[in-house]
Design a protein around this motif. Structure first.
Motif, PDB file in Angstrom:
ATOM      1  N   LEU A  52       0.856  -1.182   0.000  1.00  0.00           N
ATOM      2  CA  LEU A  52       0.000   0.000   0.000  1.00  0.00           C
ATOM      3  C   LEU A  52       0.892   1.232   0.000  1.00  0.00           C
ATOM      4  O   LEU A  52       1.879   1.298   0.739  1.00  0.00           O
ATOM      5  N   LEU A  53       0.562   2.203  -0.837  1.00  0.00           N
ATOM      6  CA  LEU A  53       1.280   3.472  -0.899  1.00  0.00           C
ATOM      7  C   LEU A  53       0.295   4.615  -0.728  1.00  0.00           C
ATOM      8  O   LEU A  53      -0.783   4.624  -1.328  1.00  0.00           O
ATOM      9  N   LEU A  54       0.672   5.591   0.097  1.00  0.00           N
ATOM     10  CA  LEU A  54      -0.027   6.863   0.194  1.00  0.00           C
ATOM     11  C   LEU A  54       0.981   7.973  -0.079  1.00  0.00           C
ATOM     12  O   LEU A  54       2.127   7.895   0.379  1.00  0.00           O
ATOM     13  N   GLN A  55       0.532   8.992  -0.793  1.00  0.00           N
ATOM     14  CA  GLN A  55       1.456  10.059  -1.163  1.00  0.00           C
ATOM     15  C   GLN A  55       0.724  11.392  -1.248  1.00  0.00           C
ATOM     16  O   GLN A  55      -0.358  11.483  -1.824  1.00  0.00           O
ATOM     17  N   LYS A  56       1.310  12.421  -0.622  1.00  0.00           N
ATOM     18  CA  LYS A  56       0.786  13.774  -0.807  1.00  0.00           C
ATOM     19  C   LYS A  56       1.061  14.208  -2.233  1.00  0.00           C
ATOM     20  O   LYS A  56       2.115  13.936  -2.793  1.00  0.00           O
ATOM     21  N   MET A  57       0.096  14.884  -2.826  1.00  0.00           N
ATOM     22  CA  MET A  57       0.267  15.328  -4.205  1.00  0.00           C
ATOM     23  C   MET A  57       1.460  16.269  -4.302  1.00  0.00           C
ATOM     24  O   MET A  57       1.683  17.111  -3.421  1.00  0.00           O
ATOM     25  N   PRO A  58       2.260  16.132  -5.359  1.00  0.00           N
ATOM     26  CA  PRO A  58       3.459  16.975  -5.488  1.00  0.00           C
ATOM     27  C   PRO A  58       3.107  18.433  -5.695  1.00  0.00           C
ATOM     28  O   PRO A  58       1.986  18.788  -6.071  1.00  0.00           O
ATOM     29  N   LYS A  59       4.099  19.287  -5.460  1.00  0.00           N
ATOM     30  CA  LYS A  59       3.918  20.726  -5.629  1.00  0.00           C
ATOM     31  C   LYS A  59       3.769  21.085  -7.101  1.00  0.00           C
ATOM     32  O   LYS A  59       4.310  20.409  -7.976  1.00  0.00           O
ATOM     33  N   GLU A  60       3.041  22.136  -7.363  1.00  0.00           N
ATOM     34  CA  GLU A  60       2.875  22.639  -8.724  1.00  0.00           C
ATOM     35  C   GLU A  60       3.573  23.990  -8.836  1.00  0.00           C
ATOM     36  O   GLU A  60       3.232  24.943  -8.131  1.00  0.00           O
ATOM     37  N   GLY A  61       4.550  24.048  -9.713  1.00  0.00           N
ATOM     38  CA  GLY A  61       5.277  25.298  -9.900  1.00  0.00           C
ATOM     39  C   GLY A  61       5.974  25.779  -8.650  1.00  0.00           C
ATOM     40  O   GLY A  61       6.129  26.975  -8.447  1.00  0.00           O
ATOM     41  N   GLY A  62       6.374  24.808  -7.779  1.00  0.00           N
ATOM     42  CA  GLY A  62       7.077  25.161  -6.560  1.00  0.00           C
ATOM     43  C   GLY A  62       6.174  25.569  -5.425  1.00  0.00           C
ATOM     44  O   GLY A  62       6.637  25.927  -4.351  1.00  0.00           O
ATOM     45  N   VAL A  63       4.837  25.556  -5.654  1.00  0.00           N
ATOM     46  CA  VAL A  63       3.884  25.931  -4.615  1.00  0.00           C
ATOM     47  C   VAL A  63       3.132  24.696  -4.159  1.00  0.00           C
ATOM     48  O   VAL A  63       2.620  23.936  -4.977  1.00  0.00           O
ATOM     49  N   ASP A  64       3.075  24.488  -2.869  1.00  0.00           N
ATOM     50  CA  ASP A  64       2.375  23.338  -2.326  1.00  0.00           C
ATOM     51  C   ASP A  64       0.876  23.512  -2.567  1.00  0.00           C
ATOM     52  O   ASP A  64       0.274  24.500  -2.147  1.00  0.00           O
ATOM     53  N   VAL A  65       0.266  22.520  -3.270  1.00  0.00           N
ATOM     54  CA  VAL A  65      -1.156  22.628  -3.607  1.00  0.00           C
ATOM     55  C   VAL A  65      -2.051  22.244  -2.435  1.00  0.00           C
ATOM     56  O   VAL A  65      -3.258  22.415  -2.490  1.00  0.00           O
ATOM     57  N   SER A  66      -1.482  21.695  -1.385  1.00  0.00           N
ATOM     58  CA  SER A  66      -2.301  21.241  -0.262  1.00  0.00           C
ATOM     59  C   SER A  66      -2.549  22.370   0.724  1.00  0.00           C
ATOM     60  O   SER A  66      -1.660  23.141   1.065  1.00  0.00           O
ATOM     61  N   GLY A  67      -3.802  22.493   1.164  1.00  0.00           N
ATOM     62  CA  GLY A  67      -4.160  23.455   2.191  1.00  0.00           C
ATOM     63  C   GLY A  67      -4.268  22.772   3.537  1.00  0.00           C
ATOM     64  O   GLY A  67      -3.901  21.624   3.694  1.00  0.00           O
ATOM     65  N   SER A  68      -4.808  23.510   4.513  1.00  0.00           N
ATOM     66  CA  SER A  68      -4.906  22.949   5.856  1.00  0.00           C
ATOM     67  C   SER A  68      -5.791  21.717   5.883  1.00  0.00           C
ATOM     68  O   SER A  68      -5.496  20.738   6.568  1.00  0.00           O
ATOM     69  N   SER A  69      -6.907  21.735   5.086  1.00  0.00           N
ATOM     70  CA  SER A  69      -7.779  20.567   5.053  1.00  0.00           C
ATOM     71  C   SER A  69      -7.078  19.374   4.438  1.00  0.00           C
ATOM     72  O   SER A  69      -7.284  18.226   4.845  1.00  0.00           O
ATOM     73  N   ASP A  70      -6.219  19.635   3.417  1.00  0.00           N
ATOM     74  CA  ASP A  70      -5.464  18.547   2.791  1.00  0.00           C
ATOM     75  C   ASP A  70      -4.495  17.921   3.783  1.00  0.00           C
ATOM     76  O   ASP A  70      -4.297  16.698   3.793  1.00  0.00           O
ATOM     77  N   ILE A  71      -3.869  18.748   4.596  1.00  0.00           N
ATOM     78  CA  ILE A  71      -2.941  18.226   5.597  1.00  0.00           C
ATOM     79  C   ILE A  71      -3.686  17.376   6.608  1.00  0.00           C
ATOM     80  O   ILE A  71      -3.210  16.312   7.031  1.00  0.00           O
ATOM     81  N   GLU A  72      -4.879  17.813   6.978  1.00  0.00           N
ATOM     82  CA  GLU A  72      -5.687  17.015   7.907  1.00  0.00           C
ATOM     83  C   GLU A  72      -6.052  15.669   7.287  1.00  0.00           C
ATOM     84  O   GLU A  72      -6.012  14.624   7.951  1.00  0.00           O
ATOM     85  N   ILE A  73      -6.415  15.685   5.996  1.00  0.00           N
ATOM     86  CA  ILE A  73      -6.762  14.442   5.307  1.00  0.00           C
ATOM     87  C   ILE A  73      -5.543  13.533   5.205  1.00  0.00           C
ATOM     88  O   ILE A  73      -5.635  12.320   5.407  1.00  0.00           O
ATOM     89  N   TRP A  74      -4.380  14.121   4.902  1.00  0.00           N
ATOM     90  CA  TRP A  74      -3.146  13.338   4.838  1.00  0.00           C
ATOM     91  C   TRP A  74      -2.877  12.666   6.180  1.00  0.00           C
ATOM     92  O   TRP A  74      -2.618  11.458   6.251  1.00  0.00           O
ATOM     93  N   ASN A  75      -2.949  13.420   7.250  1.00  0.00           N
ATOM     94  CA  ASN A  75      -2.702  12.853   8.577  1.00  0.00           C
ATOM     95  C   ASN A  75      -3.724  11.771   8.920  1.00  0.00           C
ATOM     96  O   ASN A  75      -3.368  10.744   9.511  1.00  0.00           O
ATOM     97  N   ARG A  76      -4.977  11.993   8.540  1.00  0.00           N
ATOM     98  CA  ARG A  76      -6.007  11.009   8.856  1.00  0.00           C
ATOM     99  C   ARG A  76      -5.825   9.719   8.052  1.00  0.00           C
ATOM    100  O   ARG A  76      -5.932   8.616   8.591  1.00  0.00           O
ATOM    101  N   THR A  77      -5.538   9.846   6.760  1.00  0.00           N
ATOM    102  CA  THR A  77      -5.370   8.646   5.948  1.00  0.00           C
ATOM    103  C   THR A  77      -4.146   7.853   6.382  1.00  0.00           C
ATOM    104  O   THR A  77      -4.177   6.612   6.391  1.00  0.00           O
ATOM    105  N   VAL A  78      -3.073   8.536   6.745  1.00  0.00           N
ATOM    106  CA  VAL A  78      -1.890   7.842   7.257  1.00  0.00           C
ATOM    107  C   VAL A  78      -2.211   7.135   8.564  1.00  0.00           C
ATOM    108  O   VAL A  78      -1.787   5.987   8.791  1.00  0.00           O
ATOM    109  N   MET A  79      -2.977   7.796   9.420  1.00  0.00           N
ATOM    110  CA  MET A  79      -3.358   7.178  10.689  1.00  0.00           C
ATOM    111  C   MET A  79      -4.202   5.919  10.444  1.00  0.00           C
ATOM    112  O   MET A  79      -3.987   4.880  11.079  1.00  0.00           O
ATOM    113  N   LEU A  80      -5.139   6.006   9.504  1.00  0.00           N
ATOM    114  CA  LEU A  80      -5.979   4.845   9.188  1.00  0.00           C
ATOM    115  C   LEU A  80      -5.136   3.701   8.633  1.00  0.00           C
ATOM    116  O   LEU A  80      -5.284   2.544   9.033  1.00  0.00           O
ATOM    117  N   ALA A  81      -4.242   4.019   7.712  1.00  0.00           N
ATOM    118  CA  ALA A  81      -3.412   2.982   7.101  1.00  0.00           C
ATOM    119  C   ALA A  81      -2.439   2.376   8.105  1.00  0.00           C
ATOM    120  O   ALA A  81      -2.062   1.202   7.981  1.00  0.00           O
TER     121      ALA A  81
END
Length: 307
Positions: free
Chosen positions: A172-201
Motif C-alpha cells: 500500500l502506498l499513500l502520497q501527498k500530491m506533489p507541488k505545482e510550480g514550486g507551490v504546495d497545492v495542499s491546504g490545511s484541510s489537505d494536511i488534515e486528510i493526509w494525517n487522517r489517511t496515514v493514521m488509518l493505514a
C-alpha cells in the motif's frame, strides 16, 4: 491475476495505490530460492517497485537496488512502464542467515549499505544517461528506506506498507500530491486528510496485509472516505535477457579475457541472474562479437562461466 489499484481522495490532495503481485512473486521464487528473511525483503521490494513505477510518466524502467555490506550483497528489482517486473538477490559465499535476521543484519552491518534508484528511459536521446539517485541505507525496513529516499531526494511525503512471504507480496502506498510550480497545492484541510489517511493505514499490520485482498483492504481502511478509483492495472513477470545482451556483456569483458576463458573451458556458459536462462557461446560465436559495447543487463558476472 496480479492487480495494482490506483485511487485518489476526492476531498484532499492525497493519492494512493494498493498492489498484489503474488503471481509475479511466485514466478520469481520458482527461478531462485533464498533464505526466508531474504525472500521477505526481496518480495517487499517487488511490491514497492510496482507502486512507484505506476506514478512514473515516462517510457522506461525503474531499477531499485540495495547494495549491502552483510551476508546479502545485493537486492535488485526492475519494473518497466508496463509494470513488467523481475527481481534477484546475491548473497556472499559464506552467508549464514538466521531465520529472524533483520534488514540491518542482512544488508547494513557496518553502516555501508546503499539504496539506489535508477530511472532508465527506453528511448534515450544521444548522450542521455539514466538518472540515478544513491543514498545511505537509512531505515529498519524496506518501507522506511524508500520513504526516507522519497522525502530526501524527491521532496515527496510518501508512506508505504509492505509485506511478503514465500507466496504473497502485497503493498500500500499513500502520497501527498506533489507541488505545482514550486507551490504546495495542499491546504490545511489537505494536511488534515493526509494525517487522517496515514493514521488509518497505520492500523494495518503485516499479517493483515498479507491475508487480505485489495478490495477488502480498501473498504476496511477507507470506508468513511470519498475515493475515486482508476482503472486497475495488472503487473506481470518478464525478463528482458536475450542472447544479444549476453553477447554485449562478453564484448564488455574484452577479447583477451574471453579468449582466455575459451582456452580454459572450451565454450562459455552464462546464466541470467533474474530468470536462470542459460546461454552458450563457442569459439565461432565469440569470434562474431566484439563490435560495440553495452550493459550486461544483470547477467552473471565475469569469472562465473560454466561448461
Amino acid at each position: 491475476m496480479d492487480t495494482l489499484q490506483k485511487f485518489m481522495f476526492d476531498n484532499g490532495a492525497v493519492r494512493g495505490e494498493l498492489v498484489d503481485v503474488s503471481d509475479t512473486w511466485k514466478q520469481v521464487l520458482a527461478r531462485q530460492q533464498h533464505p526466508t528473511p531474504v525472500n521477505a525483503l526481496l518480495g517487499e521490494m517487488l511490491a514497492a517497485a510496482a507502486l512507484l513505477s505506476a506514478n512514473l510518466k515516462f517510457n522506461g524502467a525503474i531499477v531499485m537496488q540495495i547494495h549491502g555490506d552483510g551476508p546479502v550483497r545485493l537486492l535488485v528489482v526492475e519494473c518497466d512502464s508496463s509494470l513488467r517486473l523481475r527481481a534477484t538477490a546475491k548473497l556472499s559465499a559464506e552467508a549464514n542467515i538466521d531465520a529472524d535476521a533483520t534488514l540491518k543484519q542482512l544488508l547494513n552491518q557496518n553502516g555501508h549499505g546503499r539504496f539506489v534508484i535508477t530511472l532508465d528511459p527506453q528511448d534515450k536521446l544521444p548522450g542521455q544517461q539514466p538518472y540515478q539517485g544513491i543514498v545511505p541505507l537509512d531505515g529498519d525496513s524496506i518501507a522506511e528506506v524508500i520513504e526516507n529516499y522519497m522525502l530526501r531526494s524527491e521532496q515527496l511525503d510518501t508512506r508505504l506498507w509492505l509485506a511478503a512471504n514465500d507466496s504473497v507480496s502485497h503493498g500500500l502506498l499513500l502520497q501527498k500530491m506533489p507541488k505545482e510550480g514550486g507551490v504546495d497545492v495542499s491546504g490545511s484541510s489537505d494536511i488534515e486528510i493526509w494525517n487522517r489517511t496515514v493514521m488509518l493505514a497505520s492500523t494495518l499490520g503485516k499479517e493483515e496485509l498479507l491475508a487480505t485482498d485489495i478490495k477488502t483492504l480498501m473498504h476496511r481502511l477507507f470506508w468513511e472516505e470519498t475515493i475515486r478509483l482508476f482503472e486497475a492495472q495488472h503487473p506481470t513477470f518478464h525478463c528482458s535477457c536475450s542472447r544479444e545482451k549476453v553477447g554485449n556483456m562478453l564484448k564488455m569483458l574484452g577479447k583477451p579475457e574471453v579468449d582466455s576463458a575459451l582456452d580454459e573451458l572450451g565454450k562459455l556458459g552464462i546464466n541470467c541472474d533474474f530468470c536462470g536462462q542459460h546461454y552458450e557461446f563457442d569459439r565461432v560465436d565469440c569470434a562474431q562479437l566484439f563490435a560495440t559495447e553495452t550493459s550486461s543487463d544483470g547477467l552473471q558476472a565475469p569469472g562465473k562461466f560454466k561448461h
